[in-house]
Design a protein around this motif. Structure first.
Motif, mmCIF file in Angstrom:
data_model
loop_
_atom_site.group_PDB
_atom_site.id
_atom_site.type_symbol
_atom_site.label_atom_id
_atom_site.label_comp_id
_atom_site.label_asym_id
_atom_site.label_seq_id
_atom_site.Cartn_x
_atom_site.Cartn_y
_atom_site.Cartn_z
ATOM 1 N N ASN A 181 54.192 -85.606 23.424
ATOM 2 C CA ASN A 181 52.730 -85.461 23.502
ATOM 3 C C ASN A 181 52.242 -84.578 22.363
ATOM 4 O O ASN A 181 52.232 -83.356 22.468
ATOM 5 C CB ASN A 181 52.284 -84.891 24.858
ATOM 6 C CG ASN A 181 50.759 -84.804 24.949
ATOM 7 O OD1 ASN A 181 50.053 -85.598 24.322
ATOM 8 N ND2 ASN A 181 50.257 -83.836 25.692
ATOM 9 N N PRO A 183 48.906 -84.564 20.524
ATOM 10 C CA PRO A 183 47.595 -85.215 20.473
ATOM 11 C C PRO A 183 46.781 -84.945 19.208
ATOM 12 O O PRO A 183 45.565 -84.802 19.279
ATOM 13 C CB PRO A 183 46.889 -84.655 21.722
ATOM 14 C CG PRO A 183 47.532 -83.343 21.967
ATOM 15 C CD PRO A 183 48.932 -83.413 21.425
ATOM 16 N N HIS A 264 36.688 -74.147 20.380
ATOM 17 C CA HIS A 264 37.203 -74.859 21.552
ATOM 18 C C HIS A 264 38.552 -74.304 21.974
ATOM 19 O O HIS A 264 39.455 -74.171 21.135
ATOM 20 C CB HIS A 264 37.340 -76.351 21.259
ATOM 21 C CG HIS A 264 36.017 -77.062 21.213
ATOM 22 N ND1 HIS A 264 35.208 -77.034 20.107
ATOM 23 C CD2 HIS A 264 35.364 -77.792 22.153
ATOM 24 C CE1 HIS A 264 34.098 -77.725 20.369
ATOM 25 N NE2 HIS A 264 34.171 -78.202 21.591
ATOM 26 N N ILE A 266 42.011 -75.038 23.626
ATOM 27 C CA ILE A 266 42.790 -76.253 23.874
ATOM 28 C C ILE A 266 44.003 -75.990 24.762
ATOM 29 O O ILE A 266 44.552 -76.924 25.342
ATOM 30 C CB ILE A 266 43.255 -76.906 22.541
ATOM 31 C CG1 ILE A 266 43.978 -75.876 21.651
ATOM 32 C CG2 ILE A 266 42.058 -77.515 21.817
ATOM 33 C CD1 ILE A 266 44.672 -76.488 20.457
ATOM 34 N N GLU A 274 43.163 -80.196 29.839
ATOM 35 C CA GLU A 274 42.957 -81.651 29.879
ATOM 36 C C GLU A 274 42.154 -82.109 28.673
ATOM 37 O O GLU A 274 42.425 -83.139 28.078
ATOM 38 C CB GLU A 274 42.273 -82.049 31.187
ATOM 39 C CG GLU A 274 43.257 -81.982 32.349
ATOM 40 C CD GLU A 274 42.608 -82.133 33.714
ATOM 41 O OE1 GLU A 274 41.430 -81.738 33.867
ATOM 42 O OE2 GLU A 274 43.300 -82.635 34.614
ATOM 43 N N LYS A 275 41.128 -81.331 28.339
ATOM 44 C CA LYS A 275 40.365 -81.618 27.127
ATOM 45 C C LYS A 275 39.847 -80.307 26.542
ATOM 46 O O LYS A 275 39.822 -79.288 27.244
ATOM 47 C CB LYS A 275 39.212 -82.579 27.421
ATOM 48 C CG LYS A 275 38.301 -82.180 28.555
ATOM 49 C CD LYS A 275 37.209 -83.253 28.680
ATOM 50 C CE LYS A 275 36.028 -82.765 29.475
ATOM 51 N NZ LYS A 275 36.190 -82.788 30.910
ATOM 52 N N PRO A 349 40.751 -84.016 19.050
ATOM 53 C CA PRO A 349 41.035 -85.044 20.064
ATOM 54 C C PRO A 349 40.130 -84.866 21.289
ATOM 55 O O PRO A 349 39.777 -83.748 21.654
ATOM 56 C CB PRO A 349 42.503 -84.810 20.419
ATOM 57 C CG PRO A 349 42.863 -83.476 19.884
ATOM 58 C CD PRO A 349 41.878 -83.120 18.818
ATOM 59 N N GLY A 350 39.761 -85.985 21.907
ATOM 60 C CA GLY A 350 38.891 -85.926 23.081
ATOM 61 C C GLY A 350 39.645 -85.515 24.326
ATOM 62 O O GLY A 350 39.116 -84.835 25.205
ATOM 63 N N SER A 351 40.912 -85.931 24.419
ATOM 64 C CA SER A 351 41.708 -85.499 25.570
ATOM 65 C C SER A 351 43.045 -84.986 25.084
ATOM 66 O O SER A 351 43.535 -85.372 24.020
ATOM 67 C CB SER A 351 41.880 -86.647 26.564
ATOM 68 O OG SER A 351 42.628 -87.673 25.970
ATOM 69 N N LEU A 352 43.641 -84.079 25.847
ATOM 70 C CA LEU A 352 44.829 -83.367 25.378
ATOM 71 C C LEU A 352 46.050 -83.600 26.248
ATOM 72 O O LEU A 352 47.158 -83.773 25.744
ATOM 73 C CB LEU A 352 44.527 -81.852 25.333
ATOM 74 C CG LEU A 352 43.390 -81.424 24.398
ATOM 75 C CD1 LEU A 352 42.996 -79.975 24.673
ATOM 76 C CD2 LEU A 352 43.814 -81.585 22.936
ATOM 77 N N ILE A 354 47.528 -84.507 30.618
ATOM 78 C CA ILE A 354 47.252 -84.792 32.031
ATOM 79 C C ILE A 354 47.869 -83.654 32.829
ATOM 80 O O ILE A 354 49.042 -83.312 32.635
ATOM 81 C CB ILE A 354 47.869 -86.144 32.439
ATOM 82 C CG1 ILE A 354 47.141 -87.271 31.704
ATOM 83 C CG2 ILE A 354 47.816 -86.344 33.956
ATOM 84 C CD1 ILE A 354 47.858 -88.595 31.746
ATOM 85 N N ASP A 434 36.126 -73.601 33.300
ATOM 86 C CA ASP A 434 36.876 -74.728 32.727
ATOM 87 C C ASP A 434 38.074 -74.277 31.890
ATOM 88 O O ASP A 434 39.101 -74.946 31.872
ATOM 89 C CB ASP A 434 35.952 -75.569 31.831
ATOM 90 C CG ASP A 434 34.985 -76.395 32.672
ATOM 91 O OD1 ASP A 434 35.206 -76.523 33.892
ATOM 92 O OD2 ASP A 434 33.999 -76.898 32.086
#
Ligand code: C2O
Ligand code: CU
Ligand code: CU
Length: 488
Positions: A181, A183, A264, A266, A274-275, A349-352, A354, A434
């Motif tokens: 993974n 990302p 942001h 991460i 997650e994002k 990236p929009g998602s990082l 799960i 978050d």
């Protein structure tokens, strides 16, 4: 046992002066740090990256804990401790799934340990107070990397001696990557993937490190990043990842940038979020880590400073545990933006990742831990100081548990649990923000707050060797705010 040193009596008196409105100015003169010529604005040092040597299918790393000297105040040297050098230590690069061996040799002239903070491993490899390395000895730590990609760290953990050995320079990063993974994040170590080990220190007039182990928690007057006082970093004009590590004994930071720019987060202590979570402030307590992305695209030749807006968190601590820096916005790092690199990361990236949420419906047990300061100033958990002869919690292998950590004391406490990574369920009944909705091993518990965390104790059982949980204000830990659990 109340261990008020002269320094802290002065601090407490200065605080009382504020309340009484008199005599404060005179006391402030007494407590002002000596005017020292501390060499700041030097280039940000980047700790060496050790990738390990392949031996029989394992990655082998060698660390030597040694004495050295470091120049903080111009024209003087300070005695410091380091791993493989004068201060701090190399960053160990690990990959999820790797079998690793780390040989840790102690040449400090006194006993010590080296703990792999945040790493999920067998109790006898944890490096806590049970794995003492005598002077001259080598400890061979051997385990498989099961953790998620994130920024962990290593440091000494000898009973009652952690704070002092740590303060003198013993700490390094343990970076885990996951080949399965990646990302699309900046990952050129030292170029656009930058460790920031943030600490505060004080100096004596002769340039040596000043320290006292007052159980209030030691806070220094100068901010060091990777061992250098308020240094300067040349950032390429692109997305840069900072691995921010609060490696201070007791100071909490409220990070942000001098231009209030958005950045942001991460990753949390133990994995990617997650994002990306947009922030303008990042509160980070001792031992917490956060990976952040900052966009410097198109900002060539501009300058911005990483600062701590500590004055915005006025109510975080009782007045006598606050110092002058806690009442200010102060500089941490100067960033000068230069030309972008050829292979720059230009988008986020929009998602990082799960994140599988642990379920409250599957919980076997709920434990309550109360972080307390006794009438006489002793740091305890549920009224008890650490006793190596007492097992405080016995946990069944593979159980999912909730730990309810409350803080009725007049100070804040960053609470850390060995072995596992947890998820924060709530802060005094409210869902966590978050940027705390990821894997954590350390959580700040504010005054009068109750934080509920959930974790699974899998893979490693050992009825004989405990893991620790404790406050990561190291003077609180050393004073006894620590307990131990076994997994059976
Ligand atoms: Cu950072 Cu018990 O550890
Ligand atoms: Cu730990
Ligand atoms: Cu504490």
């Amino acid at each position: 046992m109340l261990k008020f040193s002269r320094r802290n009596i002065l601090k407490a008196t200065a605080g009382a002066g504020v309340l009484l409105g008199g005599g404060y100015a005179a006391l402030k003169v007494l407590t002002r740090p000596p005017a020292l010529d501390v060499a700041n604005s030097r280039p940000l040092p980047i700790p060496e990256l050790l990738t390990g040597t392949d031996i029989d299918g394992r990655k082998v790393y060698d660390l030597t804990m040694q004495r050295g000297s470091t120049v903080f105040v111009s024209g003087t040297t300070a005695a410091t401790f380091g791993y493989n050098g004068n201060i701090l230590g190399p960053s160990l690069l690990m990959h999820k799934g790797d079998d690793v061996i780390i040989n840790v040799t102690n040449q400090l002239g006194e006993p010590t340990t080296t703990h792999w903070h945040g790493v999920h491993l067998p109790a006898n490899m944890d490096g806590g107070p049970y794995q003492v390395i005598e002077n001259g000895a080598t400890w061979k730590a051997q385990f498989t990397i099961l953790n998620e990609a994130a920024t962990y760290f290593y440091h000494p953990h000898l009973l009652h001696k952690t704070a002092e050995q740590f303060y003198h320079g013993l700490a390094g990063l343990f970076i885990v990557k996951d080949r399965l993974n990646e990302p699309g994040l900046p990952d050129h170590y030292g170029v656009d993937d930058i460790p920031l080990v943030i600490q505060d220190k004080s100096f004596n007039a002769d340039g040596s490190l000043a320290y006292n182990d007052s159980s209030v928690g030691f806070k220094g007057d100068y901010i060091l990043v990777n061992g250098a006082a308020t240094p300067t970093f040349l950032a390429p004009a692109q997305f840069v990842r900072f691995r921010v590590v609060n490696a201070s004994n007791a100071r909490i930071y409220n990070f942000g940038f001098s231009d209030n720019r958005k950045f942001h987060q991460i990753a949390t202590d133990g994995g990617l979020l997650e994002k990306p979570v947009p922030l303008t402030r990042l509160l980070l307590a001792p031992a917490e880590r956060a990976e952040i992305l900052v966009d410097f695209s198109g900002q060539e030749n501009e300058q911005v400073r990483l600062v701590s807006f500590s004055d915005e968190i006025r109510d975080l601590n009782v007045f006598w545990a606050r110092d002058a820096l806690d009442k200010k916005t102060f500089d941490v790092l100067t960033i000068n933006v230069k030309t972008a690199t050829a292979d720059a990361t230009t988008s986020m990236p929009g998602s990082l990742a799960i994140i599988n949420r642990l379920k409250e419906s599957e919980v076997s047990k709920t434990r309550k831990l109360s972080l307390e300061v006794s009438l006489f100033g002793s740091m305890t958990i549920n009224g008890q100081s650490i006793d190596m002869n007492r097992i405080d919690q016995t946990i069944k292998l593979n159980d999912i548990e909730i730990w309810e950590i409350s803080n009725p004391s007049p100070m804040v406490h960053p609470f850390h649990i060995h072995d596992i990574q947890f998820q924060i369920l709530s802060r005094s009944g409210q869902p966590p923000p978050d940027n705390e909705r990821g894997w954590k091993d350390t959580v700040l518990v504010e005054q009068d707050e109750t934080v509920r965390v959930i974790a699974q104790f899998s893979d490693f059982a050992d009825p004989d060797i405990p893991y620790m949980y404790h406050c990561h204000i190291l003077e609180h830990e050393d004073d006894g705010m620590m307990g131990q659990f076994v997994v059976v």
